[in-house]
Structures are given as C-alpha cells and as structure tokens.
Design a protein around this motif. Sequence first.
Motif, PDB file in Angstrom:
ATOM      1  N   LYS A   1      -7.798   2.070  -3.070  1.00 20.93           N
ATOM      2  CA  LYS A   1      -8.916   2.160  -2.129  1.00 20.93           C
ATOM      3  C   LYS A   1      -8.382   2.256  -0.701  1.00 20.93           C
ATOM      4  CE  LYS A   1     -11.307  -1.581  -1.317  1.00 20.93           C
ATOM      5  NZ  LYS A   1     -12.268  -2.710  -1.478  1.00 20.93           N
ATOM      6  N   LEU A   2      -9.074   3.016   0.117  1.00 16.74           N
ATOM      7  CA  LEU A   2      -8.663   3.190   1.509  1.00 16.74           C
ATOM      8  C   LEU A   2      -8.666   1.854   2.246  1.00 16.74           C
ATOM      9  CD1 LEU A   2      -8.029   5.171   3.879  1.00 16.74           C
ATOM     10  CD2 LEU A   2     -10.485   5.139   4.352  1.00 16.74           C
ATOM     11  N   LEU A   3      -7.537   1.540   2.882  1.00 19.19           N
ATOM     12  CA  LEU A   3      -7.432   0.326   3.697  1.00 19.19           C
ATOM     13  C   LEU A   3      -7.771   0.646   5.141  1.00 19.19           C
ATOM     14  CD1 LEU A   3      -6.685  -2.674   3.613  1.00 19.19           C
ATOM     15  CD2 LEU A   3      -4.310  -2.028   4.064  1.00 19.19           C
ATOM     16  N   TYR A   4      -7.131   1.688   5.695  1.00 21.79           N
ATOM     17  CA  TYR A   4      -7.482   2.179   7.030  1.00 21.79           C
ATOM     18  C   TYR A   4      -6.906   3.574   7.198  1.00 21.79           C
ATOM     19  CZ  TYR A   4      -2.743   0.578   8.301  1.00 21.79           C
ATOM     20  OH  TYR A   4      -1.386   0.361   8.341  1.00 21.79           O
ATOM     21  N   ALA A   5      -7.324   4.229   8.270  1.00 21.71           N
ATOM     22  CA  ALA A   5      -6.903   5.609   8.520  1.00 21.71           C
ATOM     23  C   ALA A   5      -6.605   5.792  10.003  1.00 21.71           C
ATOM     24  CB  ALA A   5      -7.987   6.590   8.078  1.00 21.71           C
ATOM     25  N   ILE A   6      -5.673   6.715  10.300  1.00 19.09           N
ATOM     26  CA  ILE A   6      -5.315   7.052  11.676  1.00 19.09           C
ATOM     27  C   ILE A   6      -5.413   8.566  11.813  1.00 19.09           C
ATOM     28  CG2 ILE A   6      -3.597   6.867  13.505  1.00 19.09           C
ATOM     29  CD1 ILE A   6      -2.333   4.556  11.975  1.00 19.09           C
ATOM     30  N   PRO A   7      -6.342   9.068  12.634  1.00 22.44           N
ATOM     31  CA  PRO A   7      -6.532  10.521  12.744  1.00 22.44           C
ATOM     32  C   PRO A   7      -5.284  11.245  13.247  1.00 22.44           C
ATOM     33  CG  PRO A   7      -8.376   9.320  13.727  1.00 22.44           C
ATOM     34  CD  PRO A   7      -7.313   8.306  13.443  1.00 22.44           C
ATOM     35  N   LEU A   8      -5.060  12.442  12.702  1.00 17.39           N
ATOM     36  CA  LEU A   8      -4.047  13.405  13.154  1.00 17.39           C
ATOM     37  C   LEU A   8      -2.601  12.989  12.898  1.00 17.39           C
ATOM     38  CD1 LEU A   8      -5.617  14.471  16.585  1.00 17.39           C
ATOM     39  CD2 LEU A   8      -5.889  15.549  14.354  1.00 17.39           C
TER      40      LEU A   8
ATOM     41  N   SER B   1       0.821  -1.207   0.000  1.00 16.00           N
ATOM     42  CA  SER B   1       0.000   0.000   0.000  1.00 16.00           C
ATOM     43  C   SER B   1       0.856   1.259   0.000  1.00 16.00           C
ATOM     44  CB  SER B   1      -0.927  -0.003   1.217  1.00 16.00           C
ATOM     45  OG  SER B   1      -1.765  -1.142   1.221  1.00 16.00           O
ATOM     46  N   GLN B   2       0.209   2.372  -0.288  1.00 17.38           N
ATOM     47  CA  GLN B   2       0.843   3.681  -0.232  1.00 17.38           C
ATOM     48  C   GLN B   2       0.226   4.481   0.913  1.00 17.38           C
ATOM     49  OE1 GLN B   2       3.434   4.702  -2.170  1.00 17.38           O
ATOM     50  NE2 GLN B   2       3.429   2.659  -3.092  1.00 17.38           N
ATOM     51  N   THR B   3       1.005   5.386   1.489  1.00 15.82           N
ATOM     52  CA  THR B   3       0.500   6.210   2.584  1.00 15.82           C
ATOM     53  C   THR B   3       0.420   7.665   2.150  1.00 15.82           C
ATOM     54  OG1 THR B   3       2.735   6.515   3.491  1.00 15.82           O
ATOM     55  CG2 THR B   3       1.463   4.648   4.311  1.00 15.82           C
ATOM     56  N   TYR B   4      -0.637   8.321   2.612  1.00 19.52           N
ATOM     57  CA  TYR B   4      -0.855   9.722   2.283  1.00 19.52           C
ATOM     58  C   TYR B   4      -1.408  10.447   3.504  1.00 19.52           C
ATOM     59  CZ  TYR B   4      -0.751   7.817  -2.492  1.00 19.52           C
ATOM     60  OH  TYR B   4      -0.390   7.164  -3.644  1.00 19.52           O
ATOM     61  N   THR B   5      -1.445  11.760   3.402  1.00 14.20           N
ATOM     62  CA  THR B   5      -2.055  12.595   4.427  1.00 14.20           C
ATOM     63  C   THR B   5      -3.214  13.362   3.803  1.00 14.20           C
ATOM     64  OG1 THR B   5       0.028  12.864   5.629  1.00 14.20           O
ATOM     65  CG2 THR B   5      -1.695  14.486   6.058  1.00 14.20           C
TER      66      THR B   5
ATOM     67  N   PRO C   1     -16.541  14.893   8.838  1.00 14.05           N
ATOM     68  CA  PRO C   1     -15.671  14.667  10.008  1.00 14.05           C
ATOM     69  C   PRO C   1     -15.027  13.276  10.049  1.00 14.05           C
ATOM     70  CG  PRO C   1     -17.935  14.296  10.628  1.00 14.05           C
ATOM     71  CD  PRO C   1     -17.956  14.698   9.169  1.00 14.05           C
ATOM     72  N   THR C   2     -15.371  12.399   9.108  1.00 14.49           N
ATOM     73  CA  THR C   2     -14.825  11.036   9.160  1.00 14.49           C
ATOM     74  C   THR C   2     -13.325  11.027   8.955  1.00 14.49           C
ATOM     75  OG1 THR C   2     -16.923  10.292   8.197  1.00 14.49           O
ATOM     76  CG2 THR C   2     -15.130   8.692   8.297  1.00 14.49           C
ATOM     77  N   TYR C   3     -12.867  11.760   7.945  1.00 17.11           N
ATOM     78  CA  TYR C   3     -11.429  11.832   7.642  1.00 17.11           C
ATOM     79  C   TYR C   3     -11.048  13.305   7.515  1.00 17.11           C
ATOM     80  CZ  TYR C   3     -12.585   7.032   6.409  1.00 17.11           C
ATOM     81  OH  TYR C   3     -13.061   5.745   6.432  1.00 17.11           O
ATOM     82  N   SER C   4     -10.771  13.918   8.643  1.00 17.68           N
ATOM     83  CA  SER C   4     -10.452  15.338   8.659  1.00 17.68           C
ATOM     84  C   SER C   4      -9.025  15.578   8.174  1.00 17.68           C
ATOM     85  CB  SER C   4     -10.619  15.895  10.080  1.00 17.68           C
ATOM     86  OG  SER C   4     -11.947  15.715  10.534  1.00 17.68           O
ATOM     87  N   ALA C   5      -8.713  16.841   7.942  1.00 14.99           N
ATOM     88  CA  ALA C   5      -7.347  17.205   7.537  1.00 14.99           C
ATOM     89  C   ALA C   5      -6.352  16.696   8.573  1.00 14.99           C
ATOM     90  CB  ALA C   5      -7.240  18.717   7.391  1.00 14.99           C
ATOM     91  N   GLY C   6      -5.233  16.159   8.088  1.00 11.42           N
ATOM     92  CA  GLY C   6      -4.217  15.609   8.974  1.00 11.42           C
ATOM     93  C   GLY C   6      -4.354  14.126   9.236  1.00 11.42           C
ATOM     94  N   THR C   7      -5.399  13.512   8.665  1.00 11.78           N
ATOM     95  CA  THR C   7      -5.572  12.072   8.847  1.00 11.78           C
ATOM     96  C   THR C   7      -4.553  11.308   8.008  1.00 11.78           C
ATOM     97  OG1 THR C   7      -7.938  12.304   9.285  1.00 11.78           O
ATOM     98  CG2 THR C   7      -7.172  10.130   8.610  1.00 11.78           C
TER      99      THR C   7
ATOM    100  N   GLY D   1      -1.166  12.152  10.351  1.00 15.45           N
ATOM    101  CA  GLY D   1      -0.658  12.702   9.099  1.00 15.45           C
ATOM    102  C   GLY D   1       0.120  13.985   9.277  1.00 15.45           C
ATOM    103  N   TYR D   2      -0.200  14.758  10.310  1.00 16.65           N
ATOM    104  CA  TYR D   2       0.576  15.974  10.562  1.00 16.65           C
ATOM    105  C   TYR D   2       2.030  15.633  10.875  1.00 16.65           C
ATOM    106  CZ  TYR D   2      -3.722  18.755  10.809  1.00 16.65           C
ATOM    107  OH  TYR D   2      -4.889  19.398  10.504  1.00 16.65           O
TER     108      TYR D   2
END
Length: 207
Positions: free
Chosen positions: A157-164, A69-73, A81-87, A166-167
Amino acid sequence: MGKAVIPQVPQRTGRDFGGRRGGGAATRIVEIRRRKRFAAARLWANFAVLMTLLFAALGLVVIPQATGSQTYTVPTNSMAPTYSAGTFIVVKPTALSGLKYGDIVTYEPTPGSGEVRTQRIVGFGAMQDGERTLITKGDNANANDPEPVRARQIKGKLLYAIPLVGYLTGALGDADREQWMMLAVAGLIGQCVLLIVLGARRRRRAG
C-alpha cells in the motif's frame, strides 16, 4: 582697518581619512557591516540547502529502509493528477486483508515479471474458489481495470509520494539505486556542512 580673514577649512574626502582612497572610519564600518550581512545570508542559505538535503535523504532513503518499504516510479498518468507520471512512491508491504476501499495499491499485473502498476481500490471481489480479490481503477480512467488483483500480485500500500522525483531516481536504474542515492545525498550534505563551517569561521574573523 583691514578686513578679518576667515581661515578656510579644507573639505575632507574619503582619501583624507586614514590616508586611503575610499577609506575613513565611517566607510570601513559600513563595509564591515555589509560583509557581515552577506556572510549571515550565505550561512542561512547553506543551512536551508542542508535542511532540504536532509529531508530528501529521509524521504528517499532513510524512511523506506526503516519501514521495510519498496520504492517505485509511477510510469504513466493513469493516476493523474494526484500521482502523475514521474512520481516517486514509497510502498509498504501490506497483505490483502489489511487493505480497504480507497487505498492506493501497487501490484504486479504478471507475478514475478518485475513490472508494477499503481491503482486505487474501488471494490472487492472473489474468485470461484472463494479467494478474495481487489477491483482497481486509475483516477484518470473511465472504467475499472479489466482483471482483478489477487493476493499474490500485491506489493503493498502507498505510504507516501513525492512528485517528479521519480524521473531522477529512474535515471539511476533499478540496480543499486538506493546505494547511489545515499552516496549522492551524503556527498551533498558533506559539502554543505563544509560551507557552513567555513562561513562561520569567516564570520568570527570578521567580527
């Protein structure tokens, strides 16, 4: 006949037991128990930090690499609000044929530009030549995106996300970001392992 004299028993203080101020068997036992409890609490705290770092290493580096997978912010609040900036998001490469309604997809608005956008699939369309396309929309938007998404634009496709998080990863920059993250996590894990080992040795000596 004289009065009987009752000998006075001197009151013992902390100094009388063992000849040391604040000493005494009872006091020493209490102190030993207190030190053991403190050492145990410190050991569990170090263990908790270690587990946190291990899960961070898995989520930020190990799983993305293992799944290709690839990672992004997420740069904006278009998916709030599900995937806010910095996720921090992990995106698994997926062909258009493997996507369905409601999936979160990451794509390049301009192929090859390196700029990505993450939106929700709200429908499917087709070009005049019959090529299938995606209709996307941000959860925080009132209307669909004006341009359809073609297969060549899709990153996955999104696999999973971790809030904040990404900052933090964004501050490292895109170049060699995974290498720096791996080194940082490895260093912190090594420090925690050292603290746990030292704590265990102190606990054995105290026991």
